[in-house]
Design an enzyme around this catalytic site. Structure first.
Site, PDB file in Angstrom:
ATOM      1  N   LYS A 127       0.856  -1.190   0.000  1.00 49.62           N
ATOM      2  CA  LYS A 127       0.000   0.000   0.000  1.00 49.62           C
ATOM      3  C   LYS A 127       0.893   1.242   0.000  1.00 49.62           C
ATOM      4  CE  LYS A 127      -1.699   2.765   3.000  1.00 49.62           C
ATOM      5  NZ  LYS A 127      -1.494   3.976   2.187  1.00 49.62           N
TER       6      LYS A 127
ATOM      7  N   GLU B   2      10.024   1.762  10.633  1.00 52.82           N
ATOM      8  CA  GLU B   2      11.012   2.829  10.417  1.00 52.82           C
ATOM      9  C   GLU B   2      10.252   4.121  10.614  1.00 52.82           C
ATOM     10  OE1 GLU B   2      12.619   5.696   8.996  1.00 52.82           O
ATOM     11  OE2 GLU B   2      12.774   4.817   6.986  1.00 52.82           O
TER      12      GLU B   2
ATOM     13  N   CYS C 243      13.389  11.219   6.747  1.00 53.02           N
ATOM     14  CA  CYS C 243      13.423  10.868   8.178  1.00 53.02           C
ATOM     15  C   CYS C 243      14.817  11.060   8.749  1.00 53.02           C
ATOM     16  CB  CYS C 243      13.028   9.408   8.383  1.00 53.02           C
ATOM     17  SG  CYS C 243      11.441   9.041   7.713  1.00 53.02           S
TER      18      CYS C 243
ATOM     19  N   GLU D 212      10.376  16.684  14.669  1.00 53.91           N
ATOM     20  CA  GLU D 212      10.928  16.625  13.312  1.00 53.91           C
ATOM     21  C   GLU D 212      10.192  17.662  12.454  1.00 53.91           C
ATOM     22  OE1 GLU D 212       9.871  12.852  11.535  1.00 53.91           O
ATOM     23  OE2 GLU D 212      11.863  12.687  10.674  1.00 53.91           O
TER      24      GLU D 212
HETATM   25  C1  SIN Z   1      13.697   8.092   4.798  1.00 54.34           C
HETATM   26  O1  SIN Z   1      13.467   9.270   4.815  1.00 54.34           O
HETATM   27  O2  SIN Z   1      13.057   7.341   5.550  1.00 54.34           O
HETATM   28  C2  SIN Z   1      14.693   7.447   3.905  1.00 54.34           C
HETATM   29  C3  SIN Z   1      15.940   8.188   3.702  1.00 54.34           C
HETATM   30  C4  SIN Z   1      17.070   7.359   3.127  1.00 54.34           C
HETATM   31  O3  SIN Z   1      16.895   6.208   2.733  1.00 54.34           O
HETATM   32  O4  SIN Z   1      18.170   7.892   3.109  1.00 54.34           O
END
Ligand code: SIN
Length: 495
Positions: A189, A265, A299, A398
C-alpha cells in the site's frame, strides 16, 4: 509564471491513465465499486491523475492472491528469485528518466534527486538478489553423539508493506526486494500522495516475469479499511511500515490481534554536530546536503545543527549565504534545488516551528516565509535560524521541511547529552577530524545510523533503522533479509 519547460505538457506526455489500476493476482483492475481519487502535483497544486480507491474487498482479494502464490514462490530456487529481481532492477534503470519524471510530478522533488532515487531504489533489488543466494542455514554441534542440530531459514509468508510519500520508489524496493528475495509474497500500500511510482514498479515486476500474486498493489485514499483487513487476517505474517512514530504506535497495538511480526522505520530528530576541528567547508556542504535533501522531507534529515562556539559565527555566515542561494522551484526545472513541500499541512508545520522559534529568541538569518514566486504549490524559502535551543518546538519535533536551526555548544559532553535528549534515535551526523573523538561520539550517540563527515550514509549495503521511538528492524544491509525469514530449529536423532 513563465518557464522554459511546461509542466502540463510533461505530465500529458509522461502519464498514461491506462497504467493506473489496482494490481491483484497479476490482473490490473479498477476498484470493485469504481471509486477513485485524484493525485496532485505538489508544485502546481493541480490534479495529474486518478487512481482506484481500493477498500476491504480489494485488500481481501490481494491477500487471497498472495496466499495462492506463496507456496510456489517460496519453493522457487533462490537463484531464480534473484534473477527476477535483477531483471526488475535493469528495467528500472532502462526507464530511469520516465520513472524520475513521474516521481517529480507526483512528489515534487528536483528531477536530479528523482533520478538518484530511481538508481537508489534499483540498488536494493540488486543487493537483495545477491542476498537471496546467501540465505544460509546452520548446523550446531550437539552435546549428544546421536543428535544433529540444524537451523533452517524459511520465508515469513505474506507481508504487507506500507510505504511513505517522501521516497515513492526506494521505500518500496527497500522492503519489496528482501521480501521477494526471501520467498515471501506481498501486498503493497503506497502513500495516497504518491501512488504513481508504485504502479510503475508493479508494471516493471510484471515485465520482469514475477509470477502473478507475488506482488499485489492496493492504492487507496484512506488506509483504515486496508489496515483492518491486514491486521485481522492470520495469513498476513508481517507488516513493514515507514512513517510517523504516532502511526507506528497504532500499528504495534493493531499487531497484537494476530501477533504479527513488525518492522517499523519511524520518525527522527537528527543532530548534526560540527566540532571546532572540522573541515568547515565540508561541514557547510554536508549540512546543506543533509538538511535540504528532498526539501528537508526525509526521516534522516539533519533536524538540529549543533555548532561549536569557537566556529559558530564563521559557520553561520557561510552556511546561511549558501542556503540563501539555493534555487526554489518546480522540480522539473533543471536549476531547482528546493522543490515544494508535499501539502498544506507540511507547510503549516514549518510555519509553526519557525514562529515558535522566533518567539523563543531565535534569530532569522535567511528565508522564513513562503516562496510564492516559485508557483502555486506549497513552496517555502530555505530558512536558517540562529541561537536556537532545546526548548523550542523545532528542536523537539521533526520539522520535515527546509528549515535549519543552528544551536551553539561549548564542549563534547554537553553536545552529546543534548543530541541524545530526544525520544528519537534514527540518524546522527558528526563533523570532526579527531579520530579519538570519532570513536567516542560514535559509541556515545544513541542512534541507529551515524554519518561521520558523511551527510548521506544511506546505501543498500548498510543496515538502515532506528533506536528508541524511531522504531525497530533493519532495512538494507546483510541483516535486511532476516526481517523476512523465519528461523526454524530441527533436532535430528540418528538412532
Ligand atoms: C527516509 O526518509 O526514511 C529514507 C531516507 C534514506 O533512505 O536515506
Amino acid at each position: 509564471m513563465t518557464t522554459s519547460y511546461d509542466p502540463e505538457a510533461i505530465a500529458a506526455a509522461t502519464l498514461d491513465a491506462t497504467r493506473h489500476n489496482l494490481f491483484i493476482g497479476g490482473i490490473w483492475q479498477p476498484a470493485a465499486n469504481g471509486a477513485s481519487f485524484a493525485v496532485n502535483n505538489p508544485a502546481t497544486n493541480m490534479p495529474i491523475a486518478m487512481v482506484p480507491d481500493g477498500g476491504a474487498t480489494e485488500t481481501t482479494a490481494a491477500v487471497e492472491a498472495a496466499a495462492q502464490a506463496l507456496p510456489e514462490w517460496a519453493a522457487t530456487p533462490a537463484p531464480a528469485r534473484a534473477a527476477v529481481l535483477r531483471r526488475a532492477a535493469a528495467l528500472m534503470l532502462e526507464r530511469q528518466e520516465t520513472l524520475a519524471t513521474i516521481m517529480t510530478l507526483e512528489q515534487g522533488k528536483p528531477l536530479s534527486e528523482a533520478r538518484g532515487e530511481i538508481a537508489y531504489a534499483a540498488s536494493f533489488l540488486t543487493w537483495f538478489a545477491g542476498e537471496a543466494e546467501r540465505i544460509y542455514g546452520m548446523t550446531i554441534p550437539a552435546t549428544q553423539a546421536h543428535k544433529r542440530l540444524l537451523v533452517l531459514r524459511q520465508p515469513v509468508g505474506i507481508c504487507a508493506l506500507i510505504t511513505p510519500w517522501n521516497f515513492p520508489s526506494a521505500m518500496i524496493t527497500r522492503k519489496l526486494g528482501p521480501a521477494l528475495a526471501a520467498g515471501c509474497t506481498v501486498v503493497v500500500k503506497p502513500a495516497e500522495q504518491t501512488p504513481l511510482s508504485a504502479l510503475e514498479l508493479a508494471h516493471i515486476f510484471q515485465a520482469a516475469g514475477l509470477p502473478p500474486g507475488c506482488f499485489n498493489l492496493i492504492t487507496c485514499q484512506n488506509p483504515d479499511a486496508f489496515a483492518d483487513v491486514i491486521f485481522n487476517d492470520e495469513r498476513v505474517r508481517k507488516v513493514s511500515f515507514t512513517g510517523s512514530t504516532e502511526v507506528g504506535k497504532l500499528l504495534i497495538r493493531a499487531s497484537a490481534t494476530t501477533i504479527k511480526r513488525l518492522s517499523l522505520e519511524l520518525g527522527g530528530n537528527a543532530p548534526f554536530i560540527v566540532f571546532a576541528d572540522a573541515d568547515l567547508d565540508a561541514a557547510v556542504q554536508g549540512a546543506i546536503a543533509s538538511k535540504f535533501r528532498n526539501t528537508g522531507q526525509t526521516c534522516v534529515c539533519a533536524n538540529r545543527i549543533f555548532v561549536a562556539q569557537a566556529i559558530y559565527a564563521a559557520f553561520a555566515e557561510r552556511f546561511s549565504a549558501a542556503v540563501a542561494a539555493l534555487p526554489v522551484g518546480n522540480g522539473l526545472a533543471p536549476t531547482t534545488a528546493i522543490g515544494p513541500l508535499i501539502d498544506a499541512q507540511a507547510r503549516a508545520k514549518v510555519e509553526r516551528h519557525i514562529s515558535d522559534a522566533l518567539e523563543h529568541g531565535a534569530e532569522l538569518l535567511t528565508g522564513g516565509g513562503p516562496a510564492h514566486e516559485a508557483g502555486a504549490g506549497h513552496f517555502w524559502q530555505p530558512t536558517v535560524l540562529s541561537a536556537a535551543h532545546g526548548a523550542m518546538l523545532i528542536a523537539r519535533e521533526e520539522t520535515f521541511g527546509p528549515v535549519a536551526p543552528l544551536i551553539p555548544f561549548y564542549d563534547e559532553a554537553s553536545v552529546l547529552h543534548q543530541a541524545n535528549a530526544t525520544p528519537y534515535g534514527l540518524a546522527a551526523y558528526v563533523y570532526t577530524r579527531d579520530l579519538a573523538r570519532v570513536w567516542r561520539v560514535a559509541e556515545g550517540l544513541e542512534y541507529g545510523i551515524i554519518g561521520i563527515n558523511d551527510p548521506i550514509p544511506s546505501t543498500a549495503q548498510a543496515p538502515f533503522g532506528g533506536l528508541k521511538q524511531s522504531g525497530f528492524g533493519r532495512e538494507g544491509g546483510p541483516s535486511g533479509i532476516h526481517e523476512y525469514l523465519e528461523e526454524k530449529y530441527v533436532s535430528l536423532g540418528l538412532e
